[in-house]
Scaffold this motif. Structure first.
Motif, PDB file in Angstrom:
ATOM      1  N   THR A  31      40.831  42.624  35.736  1.00  0.00           N
ATOM      2  CA  THR A  31      40.981  44.075  35.825  1.00  0.00           C
ATOM      3  C   THR A  31      41.651  44.463  37.138  1.00  0.00           C
ATOM      4  N   ALA A  32      41.188  43.863  38.231  1.00  0.00           N
ATOM      5  CA  ALA A  32      41.794  44.151  39.531  1.00  0.00           C
ATOM      6  C   ALA A  32      43.262  43.732  39.561  1.00  0.00           C
ATOM      7  N   ALA A  33      43.559  42.558  39.034  1.00  0.00           N
ATOM      8  CA  ALA A  33      44.945  42.078  38.995  1.00  0.00           C
ATOM      9  C   ALA A  33      45.818  43.029  38.189  1.00  0.00           C
ATOM     10  N   ASP A  34      45.347  43.415  37.002  1.00  0.00           N
ATOM     11  CA  ASP A  34      46.123  44.336  36.159  1.00  0.00           C
ATOM     12  C   ASP A  34      46.338  45.673  36.852  1.00  0.00           C
ATOM     13  N   ASP A  35      45.301  46.191  37.523  1.00  0.00           N
ATOM     14  CA  ASP A  35      45.426  47.472  38.219  1.00  0.00           C
ATOM     15  C   ASP A  35      46.448  47.391  39.351  1.00  0.00           C
ATOM     16  N   ILE A  36      46.400  46.314  40.136  1.00  0.00           N
ATOM     17  CA  ILE A  36      47.352  46.147  41.240  1.00  0.00           C
ATOM     18  C   ILE A  36      48.775  46.021  40.715  1.00  0.00           C
ATOM     19  N   LEU A  37      48.957  45.187  39.698  1.00  0.00           N
ATOM     20  CA  LEU A  37      50.300  44.979  39.146  1.00  0.00           C
ATOM     21  C   LEU A  37      50.851  46.255  38.518  1.00  0.00           C
ATOM     22  N   ALA A  38      50.002  47.035  37.871  1.00  0.00           N
ATOM     23  CA  ALA A  38      50.444  48.299  37.287  1.00  0.00           C
ATOM     24  C   ALA A  38      50.778  49.316  38.380  1.00  0.00           C
ATOM     25  N   ALA A  39      49.995  49.329  39.444  1.00  0.00           N
ATOM     26  CA  ALA A  39      50.210  50.293  40.527  1.00  0.00           C
ATOM     27  C   ALA A  39      51.551  50.114  41.212  1.00  0.00           C
ATOM     28  N   VAL A  40      52.033  48.882  41.271  1.00  0.00           N
ATOM     29  CA  VAL A  40      53.317  48.626  41.935  1.00  0.00           C
ATOM     30  C   VAL A  40      54.436  48.353  40.941  1.00  0.00           C
ATOM     31  N   ASP A  41      54.138  48.550  39.656  1.00  0.00           N
ATOM     32  CA  ASP A  41      55.122  48.331  38.591  1.00  0.00           C
ATOM     33  C   ASP A  41      55.771  46.950  38.721  1.00  0.00           C
ATOM     34  N   ALA A  42      54.903  45.933  38.867  1.00  0.00           N
ATOM     35  CA  ALA A  42      55.369  44.554  39.057  1.00  0.00           C
ATOM     36  C   ALA A  42      56.102  44.058  37.822  1.00  0.00           C
ATOM     37  N   GLY A  43      57.110  43.251  38.052  1.00  0.00           N
ATOM     38  CA  GLY A  43      57.835  42.622  36.961  1.00  0.00           C
ATOM     39  C   GLY A  43      57.055  41.450  36.387  1.00  0.00           C
ATOM     40  N   ASP A  44      57.749  40.632  35.622  1.00  0.00           N
ATOM     41  CA  ASP A  44      57.097  39.513  34.931  1.00  0.00           C
ATOM     42  C   ASP A  44      56.940  38.263  35.779  1.00  0.00           C
ATOM     43  N   SER A  45      57.490  38.251  36.968  1.00  0.00           N
ATOM     44  CA  SER A  45      57.375  37.052  37.807  1.00  0.00           C
ATOM     45  C   SER A  45      57.181  37.460  39.261  1.00  0.00           C
ATOM     46  N   GLY A  46      57.082  36.474  40.106  1.00  0.00           N
ATOM     47  CA  GLY A  46      56.906  36.738  41.531  1.00  0.00           C
ATOM     48  C   GLY A  46      55.496  37.161  41.857  1.00  0.00           C
ATOM     49  N   LEU A  47      55.311  38.436  42.142  1.00  0.00           N
ATOM     50  CA  LEU A  47      53.995  38.946  42.481  1.00  0.00           C
ATOM     51  C   LEU A  47      53.006  38.659  41.355  1.00  0.00           C
ATOM     52  N   ARG A  48      53.412  38.869  40.124  1.00  0.00           N
ATOM     53  CA  ARG A  48      52.542  38.611  38.972  1.00  0.00           C
ATOM     54  C   ARG A  48      52.112  37.148  38.945  1.00  0.00           C
ATOM     55  N   ASP A  49      53.051  36.233  39.172  1.00  0.00           N
ATOM     56  CA  ASP A  49      52.715  34.804  39.184  1.00  0.00           C
ATOM     57  C   ASP A  49      51.719  34.478  40.291  1.00  0.00           C
ATOM     58  N   GLY A  50      51.926  35.066  41.464  1.00  0.00           N
ATOM     59  CA  GLY A  50      51.029  34.816  42.584  1.00  0.00           C
ATOM     60  C   GLY A  50      49.625  35.330  42.335  1.00  0.00           C
ATOM     61  N   ILE A  51      49.533  36.545  41.816  1.00  0.00           N
ATOM     62  CA  ILE A  51      48.213  37.113  41.542  1.00  0.00           C
ATOM     63  C   ILE A  51      47.527  36.343  40.414  1.00  0.00           C
ATOM     64  N   ASN A  52      48.257  35.997  39.375  1.00  0.00           N
ATOM     65  CA  ASN A  52      47.653  35.230  38.282  1.00  0.00           C
ATOM     66  C   ASN A  52      47.165  33.866  38.752  1.00  0.00           C
ATOM     67  N   LEU A  53      47.922  33.232  39.640  1.00  0.00           N
ATOM     68  CA  LEU A  53      47.481  31.948  40.193  1.00  0.00           C
ATOM     69  C   LEU A  53      46.189  32.137  40.983  1.00  0.00           C
ATOM     70  N   MET A  54      46.100  33.213  41.753  1.00  0.00           N
ATOM     71  CA  MET A  54      44.880  33.494  42.517  1.00  0.00           C
ATOM     72  C   MET A  54      43.684  33.709  41.586  1.00  0.00           C
ATOM     73  N   VAL A  55      43.879  34.468  40.511  1.00  0.00           N
ATOM     74  CA  VAL A  55      42.796  34.707  39.550  1.00  0.00           C
ATOM     75  C   VAL A  55      42.351  33.388  38.926  1.00  0.00           C
ATOM     76  N   ASN A  56      43.305  32.594  38.467  1.00  0.00           N
ATOM     77  CA  ASN A  56      42.963  31.322  37.831  1.00  0.00           C
ATOM     78  C   ASN A  56      42.308  30.353  38.801  1.00  0.00           C
TER      79      ASN A  56
END
Length: 93
Positions: A31-56
């Motif tokens: 939920t936190a990852a999705d909220d952060i990525l939505a707040a900054v209108d993140a694309g499909d890679s880069g920041l999204r990959d980093g946050i997803n790696l942190m969650v996993n």
């Protein structure tokens, strides 16, 4: 923002401290990852990959399924960690 906030924690009778299930932690992280990525209108890679790696990595470490990023990458993505780090680097350069 997301409305998928997990339910409150259980309180242990022994210590009175909050305790969370693995699923509650995973739900909160996602939920936190999705909220952060939505707040900054993140694309499909880069920041999204980093946050997803942190969650996993966080949930794998908590469950004892991995003790390093190499193992997280292999178990969660079926990829070598260097490939995942390249995805993150490519989008940040």
């Amino acid at each position: 923002m997301s409305s998928g906030i997990p339910t409150p924690p259980f309180v242990t009778a022994d210590t009175g401290e909050a305790a969370f299930t693995a699923q509650q932690v995973l739900d909160a992280l996602n939920t936190a990852a999705d909220d952060i990525l939505a707040a900054v209108d993140a694309g499909d890679s880069g920041l999204r990959d980093g946050i997803n790696l942190m969650v996993n990595a966080t949930i794998a470490y908590l469950r004892g399924d991995a003790d390093d990023l190499r193992t997280v990458a292999a178990n969660s993505y079926g990829e070598d960690i260097s490939d995942i780090l390249d995805w993150i680097r490519e989008a940040t350069s």
